[in-house]
Design a protein around this motif. Structure first.
Motif, PDB file in Angstrom:
ATOM      1  N   TYR A 198       0.610  15.488  -0.484  1.00 58.30           N
ATOM      2  CA  TYR A 198       1.791  15.301  -1.313  1.00 58.30           C
ATOM      3  C   TYR A 198       2.031  16.499  -2.223  1.00 58.30           C
ATOM      4  O   TYR A 198       3.156  16.950  -2.401  1.00 58.30           O
ATOM      5  CB  TYR A 198       1.648  14.018  -2.121  1.00 58.30           C
ATOM      6  CG  TYR A 198       2.780  13.730  -3.080  1.00 58.30           C
ATOM      7  CD1 TYR A 198       4.092  14.062  -2.777  1.00 58.30           C
ATOM      8  CD2 TYR A 198       2.533  13.088  -4.290  1.00 58.30           C
ATOM      9  CE1 TYR A 198       5.130  13.781  -3.663  1.00 58.30           C
ATOM     10  CE2 TYR A 198       3.562  12.796  -5.179  1.00 58.30           C
ATOM     11  CZ  TYR A 198       4.855  13.150  -4.866  1.00 58.30           C
ATOM     12  OH  TYR A 198       5.875  12.873  -5.739  1.00 58.30           O
ATOM     13  N   ASN A 231      -5.295   7.871   1.302  1.00 56.09           N
ATOM     14  CA  ASN A 231      -5.045   9.302   1.472  1.00 56.09           C
ATOM     15  C   ASN A 231      -5.702   9.819   2.749  1.00 56.09           C
ATOM     16  O   ASN A 231      -6.869   9.535   3.016  1.00 56.09           O
ATOM     17  CB  ASN A 231      -5.589  10.083   0.272  1.00 56.09           C
ATOM     18  CG  ASN A 231      -5.475  11.587   0.440  1.00 56.09           C
ATOM     19  OD1 ASN A 231      -6.469  12.302   0.421  1.00 56.09           O
ATOM     20  ND2 ASN A 231      -4.263  12.079   0.595  1.00 56.09           N
ATOM     21  N   CYS A 236      -3.720   2.987  -3.001  1.00 58.03           N
ATOM     22  CA  CYS A 236      -3.177   4.170  -2.341  1.00 58.03           C
ATOM     23  C   CYS A 236      -4.223   4.724  -1.380  1.00 58.03           C
ATOM     24  O   CYS A 236      -5.394   4.877  -1.737  1.00 58.03           O
ATOM     25  CB  CYS A 236      -2.814   5.240  -3.369  1.00 58.03           C
ATOM     26  SG  CYS A 236      -1.495   4.762  -4.517  1.00 58.03           S
ATOM     27  N   PRO A 280       0.196  -0.323  -6.094  1.00 56.73           N
ATOM     28  CA  PRO A 280       0.275  -1.113  -4.859  1.00 56.73           C
ATOM     29  C   PRO A 280      -0.846  -2.166  -4.798  1.00 56.73           C
ATOM     30  O   PRO A 280      -1.952  -1.940  -5.304  1.00 56.73           O
ATOM     31  CB  PRO A 280       0.092  -0.063  -3.759  1.00 56.73           C
ATOM     32  CG  PRO A 280       0.442   1.246  -4.400  1.00 56.73           C
ATOM     33  CD  PRO A 280      -0.014   1.109  -5.821  1.00 56.73           C
ATOM     34  N   ALA A 334      -0.385   4.905 -11.062  1.00 56.32           N
ATOM     35  CA  ALA A 334       0.194   4.938  -9.712  1.00 56.32           C
ATOM     36  C   ALA A 334      -0.808   4.440  -8.679  1.00 56.32           C
ATOM     37  O   ALA A 334      -0.458   3.698  -7.755  1.00 56.32           O
ATOM     38  CB  ALA A 334       0.646   6.348  -9.368  1.00 56.32           C
ATOM     39  N   LEU A 335      -2.061   4.832  -8.831  1.00 55.52           N
ATOM     40  CA  LEU A 335      -3.089   4.434  -7.869  1.00 55.52           C
ATOM     41  C   LEU A 335      -3.282   2.919  -7.846  1.00 55.52           C
ATOM     42  O   LEU A 335      -3.614   2.345  -6.801  1.00 55.52           O
ATOM     43  CB  LEU A 335      -4.420   5.114  -8.209  1.00 55.52           C
ATOM     44  CG  LEU A 335      -4.442   6.650  -8.135  1.00 55.52           C
ATOM     45  CD1 LEU A 335      -5.804   7.175  -8.565  1.00 55.52           C
ATOM     46  CD2 LEU A 335      -4.104   7.133  -6.731  1.00 55.52           C
ATOM     47  N   LEU A 391      -1.854  11.957  -8.508  1.00 57.47           N
ATOM     48  CA  LEU A 391      -1.344  10.657  -8.926  1.00 57.47           C
ATOM     49  C   LEU A 391      -2.202  10.099 -10.060  1.00 57.47           C
ATOM     50  O   LEU A 391      -3.427  10.036  -9.946  1.00 57.47           O
ATOM     51  CB  LEU A 391      -1.353   9.677  -7.748  1.00 57.47           C
ATOM     52  CG  LEU A 391      -0.520  10.072  -6.528  1.00 57.47           C
ATOM     53  CD1 LEU A 391      -0.610   8.985  -5.462  1.00 57.47           C
ATOM     54  CD2 LEU A 391       0.935  10.318  -6.912  1.00 57.47           C
ATOM     55  N   ALA A 437       0.852  -1.195   0.000  1.00 66.31           N
ATOM     56  CA  ALA A 437       0.000   0.000   0.000  1.00 66.31           C
ATOM     57  C   ALA A 437       0.882   1.237   0.000  1.00 66.31           C
ATOM     58  O   ALA A 437       2.052   1.189   0.397  1.00 66.31           O
ATOM     59  CB  ALA A 437      -0.911   0.015   1.220  1.00 66.31           C
ATOM     60  N   ALA A 438       0.315   2.353  -0.434  1.00 62.03           N
ATOM     61  CA  ALA A 438       0.982   3.653  -0.380  1.00 62.03           C
ATOM     62  C   ALA A 438       0.136   4.588   0.472  1.00 62.03           C
ATOM     63  O   ALA A 438      -1.088   4.653   0.307  1.00 62.03           O
ATOM     64  CB  ALA A 438       1.172   4.236  -1.776  1.00 62.03           C
ATOM     65  N   CYS A 439       0.785   5.302   1.390  1.00 62.39           N
ATOM     66  CA  CYS A 439       0.108   6.264   2.267  1.00 62.39           C
ATOM     67  C   CYS A 439       0.400   7.672   1.752  1.00 62.39           C
ATOM     68  O   CYS A 439       1.571   8.039   1.592  1.00 62.39           O
ATOM     69  CB  CYS A 439       0.605   6.117   3.700  1.00 62.39           C
ATOM     70  SG  CYS A 439       0.364   4.464   4.403  1.00 62.39           S
ATOM     71  N   VAL A 440      -0.637   8.437   1.506  1.00 59.83           N
ATOM     72  CA  VAL A 440      -0.492   9.760   0.890  1.00 59.83           C
ATOM     73  C   VAL A 440      -1.085  10.815   1.821  1.00 59.83           C
ATOM     74  O   VAL A 440      -2.229  10.695   2.261  1.00 59.83           O
ATOM     75  CB  VAL A 440      -1.208   9.813  -0.479  1.00 59.83           C
ATOM     76  CG1 VAL A 440      -0.987  11.163  -1.149  1.00 59.83           C
ATOM     77  CG2 VAL A 440      -0.735   8.668  -1.379  1.00 59.83           C
ATOM     78  N   GLN A 459      -9.773   5.504   0.349  1.00 54.96           N
ATOM     79  CA  GLN A 459      -9.158   4.764  -0.751  1.00 54.96           C
ATOM     80  C   GLN A 459      -9.133   5.695  -1.947  1.00 54.96           C
ATOM     81  O   GLN A 459     -10.167   6.186  -2.380  1.00 54.96           O
ATOM     82  CB  GLN A 459      -9.972   3.517  -1.080  1.00 54.96           C
ATOM     83  CG  GLN A 459      -9.314   2.590  -2.092  1.00 54.96           C
ATOM     84  CD  GLN A 459      -8.300   1.667  -1.440  1.00 54.96           C
ATOM     85  OE1 GLN A 459      -8.587   1.055  -0.423  1.00 54.96           O
ATOM     86  NE2 GLN A 459      -7.132   1.552  -2.035  1.00 54.96           N
TER      87      GLN A 459
END
Length: 302
Positions: free
Chosen positions: A82, A100, A98, A94, A90-91, A86, A76-79, A132
Protein backbone atom coordinates in the motif's frame (compact mmCIF):
# COMPACT_ATOMS: atom_id res chain seq x y z
CA UNK A 1 -5.32 -1.57 -0.04
CA UNK A 2 -2.42 -1.41 -2.48
CA UNK A 3 -0.67 0.67 -5.09
CA UNK A 4 1.75 -0.92 -7.63
CA UNK A 5 1.34 -3.63 -10.26
CA UNK A 6 2.23 -6.24 -7.63
CA UNK A 7 -0.89 -5.26 -5.70
CA UNK A 8 -3.10 -4.93 -8.79
CA UNK A 9 -2.60 -8.60 -9.59
CA UNK A 10 -3.94 -9.51 -6.14
CA UNK A 11 -6.94 -7.21 -6.61
CA UNK A 12 -7.79 -8.94 -9.89
CA UNK A 13 -7.58 -12.38 -8.29
CA UNK A 14 -9.67 -11.47 -5.25
CA UNK A 15 -12.32 -9.87 -7.46
CA UNK A 16 -12.30 -12.87 -9.76
CA UNK A 17 -12.89 -15.22 -6.83
CA UNK A 18 -16.26 -13.59 -6.20
CA UNK A 19 -15.52 -11.69 -3.00
CA UNK A 20 -17.39 -8.45 -2.42
CA UNK A 21 -14.94 -5.56 -2.53
CA UNK A 22 -16.65 -2.49 -1.12
CA UNK A 23 -13.74 -0.07 -1.52
CA UNK A 24 -10.14 0.19 -2.68
CA UNK A 25 -7.54 2.39 -1.00
CA UNK A 26 -4.43 3.39 -2.94
CA UNK A 27 -1.87 6.18 -3.12
CA UNK A 28 -3.00 9.45 -4.76
CA UNK A 29 -2.12 10.10 -8.42
CA UNK A 30 1.51 11.21 -8.74
CA UNK A 31 3.32 13.22 -11.45
CA UNK A 32 4.81 10.86 -14.04
CA UNK A 33 6.24 10.82 -17.55
CA UNK A 34 7.78 13.64 -19.55
CA UNK A 35 4.88 15.97 -18.94
CA UNK A 36 4.77 15.14 -15.22
CA UNK A 37 1.00 14.83 -15.42
CA UNK A 38 -0.78 13.13 -12.49
CA UNK A 39 -1.03 9.38 -13.10
CA UNK A 40 -3.25 6.95 -11.25
CA UNK A 41 -1.63 3.92 -9.64
CA UNK A 42 -2.08 0.48 -11.29
CA UNK A 43 -4.46 -0.47 -8.48
CA UNK A 44 -6.48 2.71 -9.00
CA UNK A 45 -6.82 2.08 -12.74
CA UNK A 46 -7.89 -1.53 -12.22
CA UNK A 47 -10.42 -0.58 -9.54
CA UNK A 48 -11.90 2.00 -11.91
CA UNK A 49 -12.22 -0.69 -14.58
CA UNK A 50 -14.02 -2.95 -12.12
CA UNK A 51 -16.31 -0.11 -10.99
CA UNK A 52 -15.05 -0.24 -7.39
CA UNK A 53 -15.06 2.93 -5.28
CA UNK A 54 -11.54 4.29 -4.74
CA UNK A 55 -10.17 6.46 -1.92
CA UNK A 56 -6.70 8.06 -2.04
CA UNK A 57 -5.96 9.67 1.33
CA UNK A 58 -2.56 11.30 1.72
CA UNK A 59 -2.47 10.26 5.38
CA UNK A 60 -4.43 7.29 6.66
CA UNK A 61 -3.92 8.46 10.24
CA UNK A 62 -6.28 11.43 9.87
CA UNK A 63 -9.35 11.14 12.13
CA UNK A 64 -11.86 11.56 9.31
CA UNK A 65 -10.14 8.87 7.21
CA UNK A 66 -10.15 6.42 10.11
CA UNK A 67 -13.79 7.12 10.93
CA UNK A 68 -14.81 6.62 7.30
CA UNK A 69 -12.87 3.35 7.16
CA UNK A 70 -14.44 2.03 10.36
CA UNK A 71 -17.92 2.92 9.06
CA UNK A 72 -17.47 0.38 6.24
CA UNK A 73 -17.99 -2.38 8.85
CA UNK A 74 -15.66 -4.73 6.99
CA UNK A 75 -15.11 -8.43 7.58
CA UNK A 76 -11.43 -8.06 6.59
CA UNK A 77 -9.02 -5.76 4.75
CA UNK A 78 -6.46 -7.11 2.26
CA UNK A 79 -3.23 -5.10 2.08
CA UNK A 80 -0.55 -5.44 -0.60
CA UNK A 81 2.27 -2.88 -0.98
CA UNK A 82 0.00 0.00 0.00
CA UNK A 83 2.79 2.43 0.85
CA UNK A 84 1.37 3.76 4.12
CA UNK A 85 1.65 2.52 7.70
CA UNK A 86 -1.76 1.69 9.13
CA UNK A 87 -2.38 2.84 12.71
CA UNK A 88 -3.81 0.58 15.39
CA UNK A 89 -7.32 2.00 14.89
CA UNK A 90 -7.29 0.87 11.25
CA UNK A 91 -5.84 -2.55 12.01
CA UNK A 92 -8.60 -3.25 14.53
CA UNK A 93 -11.53 -1.84 12.51
CA UNK A 94 -12.38 -4.91 10.34
CA UNK A 95 -14.02 -7.78 12.23
CA UNK A 96 -11.26 -10.22 11.24
CA UNK A 97 -8.50 -7.65 11.06
CA UNK A 98 -6.14 -6.61 8.26
CA UNK A 99 -4.21 -9.19 6.25
CA UNK A 100 -0.97 -8.36 4.44
CA UNK A 101 0.77 -10.12 1.55
CA UNK A 102 4.57 -9.92 1.93
CA UNK A 103 7.18 -11.03 -0.62
CA UNK A 104 9.59 -13.01 1.55
CA UNK A 105 9.71 -15.87 4.03
CA UNK A 106 9.39 -13.97 7.29
CA UNK A 107 11.12 -13.10 9.54
CA UNK A 108 13.75 -12.92 6.79
CA UNK A 109 13.59 -9.65 4.85
CA UNK A 110 11.07 -7.62 6.75
CA UNK A 111 10.67 -4.18 5.24
CA UNK A 112 10.54 -2.29 1.98
CA UNK A 113 12.71 -4.20 -0.53
CA UNK A 114 12.52 -7.95 0.18
CA UNK A 115 12.79 -9.05 -3.47
CA UNK A 116 15.93 -7.07 -4.23
CA UNK A 117 17.61 -7.91 -0.92
CA UNK A 118 17.02 -11.65 -1.30
CA UNK A 119 18.82 -11.69 -4.65
CA UNK A 120 21.60 -9.39 -3.48
CA UNK A 121 22.24 -11.71 -0.53
CA UNK A 122 22.53 -14.74 -2.78
CA UNK A 123 19.45 -16.47 -1.32
CA UNK A 124 18.41 -19.62 -3.17
CA UNK A 125 14.76 -19.53 -2.04
CA UNK A 126 12.23 -16.93 -1.03
CA UNK A 127 8.45 -16.91 -1.01
CA UNK A 128 5.21 -15.11 -0.31
CA UNK A 129 3.26 -15.06 2.92
CA UNK A 130 -0.01 -13.61 4.12
CA UNK A 131 0.17 -12.42 7.71
CA UNK A 132 -2.21 -11.00 10.26
CA UNK A 133 -1.12 -7.40 10.57
CA UNK A 134 -0.08 -5.84 13.85
CA UNK A 135 1.65 -2.60 14.74
CA UNK A 136 5.22 -3.90 14.30
CA UNK A 137 6.99 -3.87 10.93
CA UNK A 138 6.03 -7.18 9.27
CA UNK A 139 5.94 -8.93 12.65
CA UNK A 140 2.46 -10.46 12.57
CA UNK A 141 1.68 -14.20 12.67
CA UNK A 142 1.71 -16.10 9.37
CA UNK A 143 -1.60 -17.36 7.95
CA UNK A 144 -0.57 -18.77 4.55
CA UNK A 145 2.78 -19.34 2.86
CA UNK A 146 4.28 -20.50 -0.45
CA UNK A 147 7.97 -21.11 -1.19
CA UNK A 148 9.44 -19.82 -4.48
CA UNK A 149 12.96 -20.87 -5.65
CA UNK A 150 15.31 -18.14 -6.87
CA UNK A 151 16.87 -19.25 -10.18
CA UNK A 152 20.50 -18.33 -10.97
CA UNK A 153 19.29 -16.13 -13.82
CA UNK A 154 16.52 -14.40 -11.88
CA UNK A 155 16.63 -10.64 -11.64
CA UNK A 156 14.56 -8.47 -9.33
CA UNK A 157 12.19 -8.02 -12.26
CA UNK A 158 11.66 -11.69 -13.05
CA UNK A 159 11.41 -12.67 -9.38
CA UNK A 160 8.92 -9.86 -8.79
CA UNK A 161 6.66 -11.34 -11.47
CA UNK A 162 6.90 -14.86 -10.04
CA UNK A 163 6.08 -13.66 -6.53
CA UNK A 164 3.28 -11.41 -7.81
CA UNK A 165 1.53 -14.38 -9.44
CA UNK A 166 2.13 -16.80 -6.57
CA UNK A 167 1.08 -14.23 -4.00
CA UNK A 168 -2.11 -13.36 -5.83
CA UNK A 169 -3.11 -17.04 -5.88
CA UNK A 170 -2.73 -17.21 -2.09
CA UNK A 171 -5.63 -14.84 -1.52
CA UNK A 172 -8.58 -17.07 -2.54
CA UNK A 173 -7.24 -19.92 -0.38
CA UNK A 174 -6.63 -17.60 2.56
CA UNK A 175 -10.00 -15.85 2.39
CA UNK A 176 -11.87 -19.14 1.98
CA UNK A 177 -10.13 -20.55 5.05
CA UNK A 178 -10.82 -17.32 6.92
CA UNK A 179 -14.53 -17.63 6.17
CA UNK A 180 -14.50 -21.25 7.40
CA UNK A 181 -12.63 -20.28 10.54
CA UNK A 182 -9.92 -22.83 9.73
CA UNK A 183 -6.89 -20.53 9.44
CA UNK A 184 -4.11 -21.24 11.91
CA UNK A 185 -1.94 -18.25 12.79
CA UNK A 186 1.70 -19.24 13.30
CA UNK A 187 3.79 -16.70 15.27
CA UNK A 188 7.06 -15.64 13.67
CA UNK A 189 10.26 -16.84 15.28
CA UNK A 190 12.69 -14.39 16.83
CA UNK A 191 15.59 -16.12 15.06
CA UNK A 192 16.82 -15.19 11.59
CA UNK A 193 15.32 -11.71 11.51
CA UNK A 194 16.72 -9.54 8.71
CA UNK A 195 15.58 -6.18 7.36
CA UNK A 196 15.19 -5.25 3.70
CA UNK A 197 15.94 -1.55 3.81
CA UNK A 198 14.80 0.64 0.94
CA UNK A 199 17.16 0.69 -2.06
CA UNK A 200 19.17 3.92 -2.16
CA UNK A 201 20.60 5.49 -5.31
CA UNK A 202 24.03 5.69 -3.67
CA UNK A 203 24.39 1.90 -3.39
CA UNK A 204 23.61 1.27 -7.07
CA UNK A 205 27.16 1.98 -8.26
CA UNK A 206 29.03 -1.28 -8.83
CA UNK A 207 31.88 -1.99 -6.41
CA UNK A 208 34.35 -4.03 -8.45
CA UNK A 209 36.43 -4.83 -5.34
CA UNK A 210 33.79 -7.32 -4.19
CA UNK A 211 33.98 -11.01 -5.23
CA UNK A 212 32.50 -11.83 -8.63
CA UNK A 213 29.53 -13.73 -7.18
CA UNK A 214 28.55 -10.78 -5.02
CA UNK A 215 28.92 -8.36 -7.93
CA UNK A 216 26.67 -10.55 -10.06
CA UNK A 217 24.06 -10.79 -7.30
CA UNK A 218 24.20 -7.04 -6.77
CA UNK A 219 23.55 -6.44 -10.47
CA UNK A 220 20.67 -8.96 -10.65
CA UNK A 221 19.11 -7.54 -7.48
CA UNK A 222 18.91 -4.04 -8.98
CA UNK A 223 17.69 -5.06 -12.44
CA UNK A 224 15.71 -3.51 -14.01
CA UNK A 225 15.34 -0.72 -11.44
CA UNK A 226 17.18 1.32 -10.35
CA UNK A 227 19.93 -0.53 -12.21
CA UNK A 228 23.49 -1.16 -11.02
CA UNK A 229 25.89 1.09 -12.92
CA UNK A 230 29.48 2.08 -13.65
CA UNK A 231 31.02 5.18 -15.18
CA UNK A 232 32.73 4.86 -18.57
CA UNK A 233 35.10 7.46 -20.04
CA UNK A 234 34.37 8.19 -23.71
CA UNK A 235 35.74 10.78 -26.18
CA UNK A 236 32.69 12.89 -25.36
CA UNK A 237 33.12 12.58 -21.59
CA UNK A 238 32.07 10.19 -18.86
CA UNK A 239 28.77 8.36 -19.31
CA UNK A 240 26.80 6.19 -16.93
CA UNK A 241 26.19 2.59 -18.03
CA UNK A 242 23.69 0.36 -16.27
CA UNK A 243 24.30 -3.38 -16.16
CA UNK A 244 21.21 -5.59 -16.13
CA UNK A 245 22.93 -8.97 -16.08
CA UNK A 246 26.44 -10.33 -15.59
CA UNK A 247 27.79 -13.88 -15.33
CA UNK A 248 30.68 -14.77 -12.97
CA UNK A 249 33.70 -16.23 -14.77
CA UNK A 250 37.35 -17.02 -14.09
CA UNK A 251 39.70 -14.09 -14.49
CA UNK A 252 42.30 -12.06 -12.63
CA UNK A 253 43.24 -8.40 -12.69
CA UNK A 254 42.85 -5.12 -10.89
CA UNK A 255 39.24 -4.65 -9.76
CA UNK A 256 37.39 -2.81 -12.52
CA UNK A 257 39.94 -3.73 -15.22
CA UNK A 258 38.51 -4.88 -18.56
CA UNK A 259 40.25 -8.20 -19.27
CA UNK A 260 39.23 -8.80 -22.90
CA UNK A 261 37.33 -7.18 -25.74
CA UNK A 262 34.03 -8.83 -24.74
CA UNK A 263 33.34 -7.10 -21.41
CA UNK A 264 35.01 -9.47 -18.96
CA UNK A 265 35.62 -7.31 -15.89
CA UNK A 266 37.98 -8.18 -13.03
CA UNK A 267 36.54 -8.18 -9.52
CA UNK A 268 38.10 -8.46 -6.08
CA UNK A 269 38.05 -12.21 -6.64
CA UNK A 270 37.27 -13.65 -10.06
CA UNK A 271 35.56 -11.71 -12.83
CA UNK A 272 32.13 -11.07 -14.37
CA UNK A 273 31.04 -11.06 -18.01
CA UNK A 274 28.61 -8.19 -18.70
CA UNK A 275 25.85 -9.49 -20.98
CA UNK A 276 23.01 -6.91 -20.84
CA UNK A 277 23.76 -3.21 -20.63
CA UNK A 278 22.10 0.17 -21.03
CA UNK A 279 23.91 3.37 -21.86
CA UNK A 280 22.15 6.44 -20.46
CA UNK A 281 19.44 7.61 -22.81
CA UNK A 282 19.39 4.27 -24.64
CA UNK A 283 17.48 1.01 -24.33
CA UNK A 284 18.73 -2.26 -22.84
CA UNK A 285 20.89 -4.26 -25.28
CA UNK A 286 23.10 -7.30 -25.43
CA UNK A 287 26.88 -7.00 -25.10
CA UNK A 288 27.59 -7.38 -28.83
CA UNK A 289 25.18 -4.60 -29.77
CA UNK A 290 26.49 -2.38 -26.99
CA UNK A 291 30.10 -2.82 -28.14
CA UNK A 292 29.22 -1.92 -31.73
CA UNK A 293 28.31 1.56 -30.51
CA UNK A 294 30.63 1.94 -27.53
CA UNK A 295 34.28 0.83 -27.48
CA UNK A 296 35.43 -0.82 -24.23
CA UNK A 297 38.78 -2.42 -25.13
CA UNK A 298 40.87 -4.69 -22.90
CA UNK A 299 42.88 -2.64 -20.41
CA UNK A 300 40.13 -0.06 -19.84
CA UNK A 301 39.61 0.81 -16.15
CA UNK A 302 36.02 1.18 -14.98
Amino acid sequence: MGTPEFAARSLATIAGAGHEIVRVYTQPPRPAGRGQNPRKSPVHELADAFGIEVKTPERFREADVLADFAALDLDAACVVAYGQILPKEALEAPRLGCLNLHASLLPRWRGAAPIQRAIQAGDEVTGVQIMQMEEGLDTGPILMSEIVPIAPDDTAGSLHDKLMETGAELWPRTLAALERGSLQAVPQTDEGVTYAKKISSAEARIDWTRPAGEVGDHIRGLSPFPGAWFSLDTPKGAVRVKVHFAEPEKGEGEPGEVLDDSLLIACGRGAVRLTRLQREGKGVMGADEFLRGTAVPAGTKL
